[in-house]
Design a protein around this motif. Structure first.
Motif, PDB file in Angstrom:
ATOM      1  N   LEU A  35      36.407   5.392  38.813  1.00 36.87           N
ATOM      2  CA  LEU A  35      34.954   5.263  38.671  1.00 36.87           C
ATOM      3  C   LEU A  35      34.277   6.616  38.565  1.00 36.87           C
ATOM      4  O   LEU A  35      34.680   7.582  39.209  1.00 36.87           O
ATOM      5  CB  LEU A  35      34.369   4.523  39.869  1.00 36.87           C
ATOM      6  N   LYS A  36      33.192   6.629  37.788  1.00 40.80           N
ATOM      7  CA  LYS A  36      32.338   7.801  37.688  1.00 40.80           C
ATOM      8  C   LYS A  36      31.072   7.534  38.510  1.00 40.80           C
ATOM      9  O   LYS A  36      30.764   6.377  38.818  1.00 40.80           O
ATOM     10  CB  LYS A  36      31.999   8.060  36.230  1.00 40.80           C
ATOM     11  N   PRO A  37      30.341   8.579  38.871  1.00 43.68           N
ATOM     12  CA  PRO A  37      29.105   8.376  39.644  1.00 43.68           C
ATOM     13  C   PRO A  37      28.165   7.396  38.932  1.00 43.68           C
ATOM     14  O   PRO A  37      28.014   7.440  37.711  1.00 43.68           O
ATOM     15  CB  PRO A  37      28.499   9.782  39.710  1.00 43.68           C
ATOM     16  N   GLY A  38      27.574   6.504  39.701  1.00 36.95           N
ATOM     17  CA  GLY A  38      26.629   5.528  39.170  1.00 36.95           C
ATOM     18  C   GLY A  38      27.260   4.266  38.618  1.00 36.95           C
ATOM     19  O   GLY A  38      26.547   3.372  38.170  1.00 36.95           O
ATOM     20  N   GLU A  39      28.583   4.171  38.626  1.00 36.08           N
ATOM     21  CA  GLU A  39      29.261   2.972  38.151  1.00 36.08           C
ATOM     22  C   GLU A  39      29.639   2.068  39.319  1.00 36.08           C
ATOM     23  O   GLU A  39      29.873   2.546  40.417  1.00 36.08           O
ATOM     24  CB  GLU A  39      30.532   3.339  37.372  1.00 36.08           C
ATOM     25  N   TYR A  40      29.694   0.780  39.032  1.00 32.81           N
ATOM     26  CA  TYR A  40      30.129  -0.219  40.005  1.00 32.81           C
ATOM     27  C   TYR A  40      31.313  -0.965  39.404  1.00 32.81           C
ATOM     28  O   TYR A  40      31.411  -1.087  38.185  1.00 32.81           O
ATOM     29  CB  TYR A  40      29.000  -1.201  40.321  1.00 32.81           C
ATOM     30  N   VAL A  41      32.192  -1.477  40.259  1.00 32.08           N
ATOM     31  CA  VAL A  41      33.402  -2.106  39.740  1.00 32.08           C
ATOM     32  C   VAL A  41      33.699  -3.434  40.430  1.00 32.08           C
ATOM     33  O   VAL A  41      33.384  -3.629  41.601  1.00 32.08           O
ATOM     34  CB  VAL A  41      34.624  -1.161  39.885  1.00 32.08           C
ATOM     35  N   VAL A  42      34.295  -4.341  39.655  1.00 32.27           N
ATOM     36  CA  VAL A  42      34.876  -5.580  40.156  1.00 32.27           C
ATOM     37  C   VAL A  42      36.315  -5.594  39.653  1.00 32.27           C
ATOM     38  O   VAL A  42      36.563  -5.357  38.465  1.00 32.27           O
ATOM     39  CB  VAL A  42      34.115  -6.827  39.665  1.00 32.27           C
ATOM     40  N   ASP A  43      37.256  -5.842  40.543  1.00 29.10           N
ATOM     41  CA  ASP A  43      38.670  -5.856  40.180  1.00 29.10           C
ATOM     42  C   ASP A  43      39.110  -7.257  39.776  1.00 29.10           C
ATOM     43  O   ASP A  43      38.706  -8.252  40.384  1.00 29.10           O
ATOM     44  CB  ASP A  43      39.538  -5.391  41.354  1.00 29.10           C
ATOM     45  N   ARG A  44      39.952  -7.323  38.753  1.00 28.36           N
ATOM     46  CA  ARG A  44      40.561  -8.586  38.304  1.00 28.36           C
ATOM     47  C   ARG A  44      41.993  -8.621  38.829  1.00 28.36           C
ATOM     48  O   ARG A  44      42.830  -7.798  38.470  1.00 28.36           O
ATOM     49  CB  ARG A  44      40.566  -8.651  36.785  1.00 28.36           C
ATOM     50  N   TRP A  45      42.249  -9.562  39.740  1.00 26.32           N
ATOM     51  CA  TRP A  45      43.574  -9.763  40.322  1.00 26.32           C
ATOM     52  C   TRP A  45      44.243 -10.926  39.625  1.00 26.32           C
ATOM     53  O   TRP A  45      43.583 -11.900  39.239  1.00 26.32           O
ATOM     54  CB  TRP A  45      43.443 -10.091  41.807  1.00 26.32           C
TER      55      TRP A  45
ATOM     56  N   VAL B 103      45.014  -6.217  37.651  1.00 33.33           N
ATOM     57  CA  VAL B 103      45.464  -6.061  36.263  1.00 33.33           C
ATOM     58  C   VAL B 103      44.416  -5.372  35.388  1.00 33.33           C
ATOM     59  O   VAL B 103      44.750  -4.843  34.333  1.00 33.33           O
ATOM     60  CB  VAL B 103      45.874  -7.409  35.643  1.00 33.33           C
ATOM     61  N   SER B 104      43.157  -5.404  35.815  1.00 32.93           N
ATOM     62  CA  SER B 104      42.094  -4.736  35.077  1.00 32.93           C
ATOM     63  C   SER B 104      40.866  -4.650  35.979  1.00 32.93           C
ATOM     64  O   SER B 104      40.855  -5.185  37.083  1.00 32.93           O
ATOM     65  CB  SER B 104      41.762  -5.478  33.776  1.00 32.93           C
ATOM     66  N   ARG B 105      39.859  -3.952  35.475  1.00 35.88           N
ATOM     67  CA  ARG B 105      38.611  -3.805  36.224  1.00 35.88           C
ATOM     68  C   ARG B 105      37.445  -4.059  35.271  1.00 35.88           C
ATOM     69  O   ARG B 105      37.587  -3.870  34.069  1.00 35.88           O
ATOM     70  CB  ARG B 105      38.493  -2.391  36.795  1.00 35.88           C
ATOM     71  N   ARG B 106      36.318  -4.472  35.829  1.00 32.14           N
ATOM     72  CA  ARG B 106      35.083  -4.579  35.070  1.00 32.14           C
ATOM     73  C   ARG B 106      34.147  -3.520  35.645  1.00 32.14           C
ATOM     74  O   ARG B 106      33.868  -3.522  36.845  1.00 32.14           O
ATOM     75  CB  ARG B 106      34.441  -5.959  35.200  1.00 32.14           C
ATOM     76  N   VAL B 107      33.696  -2.624  34.780  1.00 32.04           N
ATOM     77  CA  VAL B 107      32.815  -1.541  35.190  1.00 32.04           C
ATOM     78  C   VAL B 107      31.398  -1.865  34.765  1.00 32.04           C
ATOM     79  O   VAL B 107      31.137  -2.183  33.594  1.00 32.04           O
ATOM     80  CB  VAL B 107      33.270  -0.200  34.586  1.00 32.04           C
ATOM     81  N   PHE B 108      30.483  -1.789  35.719  1.00 28.94           N
ATOM     82  CA  PHE B 108      29.065  -2.076  35.485  1.00 28.94           C
ATOM     83  C   PHE B 108      28.308  -0.758  35.448  1.00 28.94           C
ATOM     84  O   PHE B 108      28.465   0.077  36.341  1.00 28.94           O
ATOM     85  CB  PHE B 108      28.519  -2.937  36.632  1.00 28.94           C
ATOM     86  N   ARG B 109      27.467  -0.605  34.406  1.00 28.52           N
ATOM     87  CA  ARG B 109      26.659   0.606  34.263  1.00 28.52           C
ATOM     88  C   ARG B 109      25.233   0.210  33.907  1.00 28.52           C
ATOM     89  O   ARG B 109      25.023  -0.653  33.043  1.00 28.52           O
ATOM     90  CB  ARG B 109      27.196   1.483  33.135  1.00 28.52           C
ATOM     91  N   ARG B 110      24.276   0.866  34.552  1.00 28.02           N
ATOM     92  CA  ARG B 110      22.879   0.668  34.167  1.00 28.02           C
ATOM     93  C   ARG B 110      22.646   1.334  32.816  1.00 28.02           C
ATOM     94  O   ARG B 110      23.142   2.415  32.563  1.00 28.02           O
ATOM     95  CB  ARG B 110      21.934   1.246  35.209  1.00 28.02           C
ATOM     96  N   VAL B 111      21.884   0.668  31.975  1.00 28.17           N
ATOM     97  CA  VAL B 111      21.578   1.184  30.654  1.00 28.17           C
ATOM     98  C   VAL B 111      20.136   1.671  30.648  1.00 28.17           C
ATOM     99  O   VAL B 111      19.232   0.950  31.075  1.00 28.17           O
ATOM    100  CB  VAL B 111      21.761   0.073  29.572  1.00 28.17           C
ATOM    101  N   GLY B 112      19.933   2.874  30.142  1.00 32.28           N
ATOM    102  CA  GLY B 112      18.567   3.411  30.003  1.00 32.28           C
ATOM    103  C   GLY B 112      17.971   4.029  31.195  1.00 32.28           C
ATOM    104  O   GLY B 112      18.317   4.222  32.247  1.00 32.28           O
TER     105      GLY B 112
END
Length: 105
Positions: free
Chosen positions: A54-64, A96-105
């Protein structure tokens, strides 16, 4: 309940009103749109590899996922919180993967 019903009506979440035990019920179809609607902020979501840092300002949900006879069982969870108290997929599976959430704008 109102938010879930509205998300179903807007087609952000799939739900088959005729078949309550449809395996696809409550599948989220438009996560970025739903999150943007709920928070009144624009979001983007990206599927990334399990080892993504993760980079600063990102949020994550893991896919198991875990393999059982004849199928793969999947489960999404936060790194530090799980909606299931004792997820068998987390206990016996792997990320197996991650979903990264980022604010836009």
């Amino acid at each position: 309940m109102l938010a879930i019903t509205e998300a179903i009506n807007r087609k952000y979440i799939y739900y088959n009103w005729l078949i309550a035990n449809d395996n696809d019920n409550f599948t989220i179809l438009k996560l970025a749109e739903m999150l943007s609607e709920l928070t009144h902020m624009k979001w983007s979501i990206e599927k990334v590899p399990a080892d993504y840092a993760l980079k600063p300002g990102e949020y994550v949900v893991d896919r198991w996922e875990r393999q059982v006879t004849g199928k793969t069982i999947g489960h999404f969870r936060l790194p530090d919180w799980d909606s299931l108290a004792d997820s068998q997929t987390v206990k016996y599976g792997k990320i197996v993967s991650r979903r990264v959430f980022r604010r836009v704008g």
